[in-house]
Design an enzyme around this catalytic site. Structure first.
Site, short mmCIF file in Angstrom:
data_model
loop_
_atom_site.label_atom_id
_atom_site.label_comp_id
_atom_site.label_asym_id
_atom_site.label_seq_id
_atom_site.Cartn_x
_atom_site.Cartn_y
_atom_site.Cartn_z
N GLY A 170 -19.72 -25.39 -12.27
CA GLY A 170 -19.02 -24.66 -11.22
C GLY A 170 -19.72 -23.36 -10.94
O GLY A 170 -20.67 -22.97 -11.64
N ILE B 117 -20.09 -19.14 -10.40
CA ILE B 117 -19.78 -18.00 -11.27
C ILE B 117 -18.29 -17.66 -11.14
O ILE B 117 -17.78 -17.47 -10.05
CB ILE B 117 -20.63 -16.77 -10.87
CG1 ILE B 117 -22.13 -17.09 -11.00
CG2 ILE B 117 -20.28 -15.57 -11.73
CD1 ILE B 117 -23.03 -16.01 -10.42
N ALA C 40 -15.74 -19.68 -11.98
CA ALA C 40 -14.89 -20.84 -11.67
C ALA C 40 -13.99 -21.24 -12.83
O ALA C 40 -13.00 -21.94 -12.64
CB ALA C 40 -15.75 -22.02 -11.23
N GLY C 41 -14.34 -20.84 -14.06
CA GLY C 41 -13.52 -21.19 -15.21
C GLY C 41 -14.09 -22.30 -16.07
O GLY C 41 -13.34 -22.97 -16.80
N THR D 299 -13.57 -21.67 -19.91
CA THR D 299 -12.15 -21.77 -20.26
C THR D 299 -11.71 -23.23 -20.33
O THR D 299 -11.05 -23.64 -21.29
CB THR D 299 -11.30 -21.02 -19.23
OG1 THR D 299 -11.69 -19.64 -19.21
CG2 THR D 299 -9.82 -21.11 -19.60
N GLU E 198 -22.67 -22.12 -23.01
CA GLU E 198 -23.90 -21.44 -22.62
C GLU E 198 -23.95 -20.04 -23.22
O GLU E 198 -22.95 -19.31 -23.21
CB GLU E 198 -24.00 -21.34 -21.10
CG GLU E 198 -25.32 -20.77 -20.62
CD GLU E 198 -25.48 -20.88 -19.12
OE1 GLU E 198 -26.62 -20.86 -18.65
OE2 GLU E 198 -24.46 -20.98 -18.42
N TYR F 63 -29.40 -8.28 -12.29
CA TYR F 63 -28.45 -7.82 -11.28
C TYR F 63 -28.80 -6.41 -10.77
O TYR F 63 -28.35 -6.02 -9.70
CB TYR F 63 -27.02 -7.84 -11.84
CG TYR F 63 -26.45 -9.24 -11.89
CD1 TYR F 63 -26.20 -9.95 -10.72
CD2 TYR F 63 -26.18 -9.87 -13.10
CE1 TYR F 63 -25.69 -11.24 -10.75
CE2 TYR F 63 -25.65 -11.15 -13.13
CZ TYR F 63 -25.42 -11.83 -11.96
OH TYR F 63 -24.91 -13.12 -12.00
N ASP G 47 -20.02 -26.39 -21.18
CA ASP G 47 -19.63 -25.64 -19.99
C ASP G 47 -20.81 -25.46 -19.03
O ASP G 47 -20.78 -24.57 -18.16
CB ASP G 47 -19.02 -24.29 -20.37
CG ASP G 47 -20.03 -23.31 -20.95
OD1 ASP G 47 -21.14 -23.75 -21.33
OD2 ASP G 47 -19.71 -22.11 -21.03
N GLU H 190 -21.78 -7.95 -13.22
CA GLU H 190 -21.41 -8.92 -12.19
C GLU H 190 -20.63 -8.31 -11.03
O GLU H 190 -20.40 -8.99 -10.02
CB GLU H 190 -20.53 -10.03 -12.80
CG GLU H 190 -21.24 -10.95 -13.76
CD GLU H 190 -20.32 -12.03 -14.30
OE1 GLU H 190 -20.86 -13.04 -14.82
OE2 GLU H 190 -19.09 -11.88 -14.20
#
Length: 374
Positions: A184, A186, A188-189, A192, A208, A220, A259, A320
């Site tokens: 998913g 960044i 998105a869960g 979790t 990860e 960034y 994940d 982020e």
């Protein structure tokens, strides 16, 4: 990881489509209680203790992480959901569904809401016959005798008939899949959901190691300068982690959930790298990709950009906080292109834009239902 424990439940119905009632109860128990390991045959018996229609009865073996008090509360909710009616004076009446806890591991429980082992199970052939079918050698915690011996000693003379109809056992994720990869955008869960599934199904979880990457905060701040070392370091670490972790486990005997999937390396690299850098990067990636074990199920969690930005803000990673909506859209477009062209993956896309599976258990159950029925 949550501790899974074994419980045996008795199910009965003497109203409506009795087999269908039992099957619905089994499906809800699978969703809300835990994985169903065994289901006995269906046995027809006369109503006991009152004048009513014949019952269909069975017993199931369930693996659950719920403690006994929570288990009984959840079972009562399932009965209510299926339309169970109770008499005001406590007398026996006809019922669409009846679910009792017979055994919970080898525990002896005396509380206000629950007594285990079930206090009348040894006097009921409609309980002991299906229980003996799937748990013949289990010891009754109080009697200290095997269930088959308890059945031999039972003086219930009620007629009991095994019928031809059968019940379908829901296949748990741990049996349906050996390796699930969750992907998913960044925020998105992914992590979790991977942790939740790992806890609920005793899965080995592979996460990860983004927090260990020294180039991520620098990227960034200065994307052009640090894009290539960031993507190369991620690729090397993902390759090493997946090859090492997956090699340690027998994919035919263990359930693994991660994940991420290594193809995300190419998706992000295409967005962040210059053309010549990407050409070199893709050569390295293709060499590694051939060696990576493919997941049995690839899940993509789709979430709209507004929700992603809210999640990113709430989790508070400083580096982020300046992510732009345009960057998130490019990542989603990259995943969409990959999913469309990668035909060899068993892919399930779940739109979670209106779901909060972190704080809402019902939303989490919706996701699990989608995965199980895919």
């Amino acid at each position: 990881m949550k501790i899974q424990r074994i419980t045996y439940l008795s199910l009965g119905s003497n109203q409506g489509d009795k087999t269908k009632n039992l099957q619905k109860a089994i499906e809800l128990i699978d969703e809300k209680i835990g994985a169903i390991k065994k289901i006995a045959a269906i046995y027809k018996t006369p109503a006991l203790g009152f004048d009513g229609d014949d019952f269909y009865n069975t017993v199931i073996k369930v693996s659950t992480y719920l403690p006994p008090e929570t288990l009984i509360t959840t079972l009562l909710k399932i009965e209510n959901e299926l339309g169970r009616a109770r008499s005001e004076n406590g007398e026996y009446i006809n019922r669409l569904i009846d679910i009792d806890i017979l055994l919970f591991e080898d525990e002896i429980i005396f509380s206000k809401n629950l007594i285990v082992p079930h206090p009348r199970m040894l006097q009921r052939k409609f309980v002991l016959v299906p229980l003996e079918e799937i748990a013949s050698n289990i010891l009754h915690p109080i009697e200290k005798k095997q269930i088959k011996i308890c059945l031999e000693n039972c003086d219930d003379s009620s007629e009991i008939i095994k019928i031809d109809e059968t019940l379908v056992r829901p296949i748990p994720l741990s049996e349906k899949y050996n390796y699930i990869a969750i992907e998913g955008n960044i925020g998105a869960g992914k992590t979790t959901l991977a942790n939740l599934i790992s806890d609920d199904f005793n899965a080995k979880v592979v996460l990860e190691r983004y927090s260990e990457n020294p180039f991520l905060p620098k990227f960034y701040q200065d994307k052009e300068r640090f894009a290539f070392p960031l993507e190369m370091s991620f690729l090397a670490d993902r390759y090493q982690q997946l090859t090492d972790d997956l090699a340690q486990f027998d994919l035919f005997k263990n359930f693994i959930v991660s994940d991420y999937y290594i193809f995300k390396s190419l998706i992000f690299a295409k967005i962040t790298l210059q053309q010549d850098e990407y050409a070199l990067y893709s050569k390295m990636f293709n060499l590694m990709y051939r060696e990576i074990t493919k997941p049995d199920l690839y899940i993509y969690l789709y979430q709209n950009t507004e929700s992603l930005l809210t999640n990113i803000k709430n989790r508070g990673r400083v580096y982020e906080q300046n992510i732009k909506p345009e960057y998130l859209q490019k990542i989603h477009d990259g995943y969409a292109s990959f999913i469309k062209t990668e035909q060899n993956l068993n892919t399930l896309i779940i739109d979670i834009s209106k779901l909060d599976f972190v704080n809402n258990e019902n939303d989490y159950e919706i996701i699990l239902k989608k995965i199980k029925k895919f």
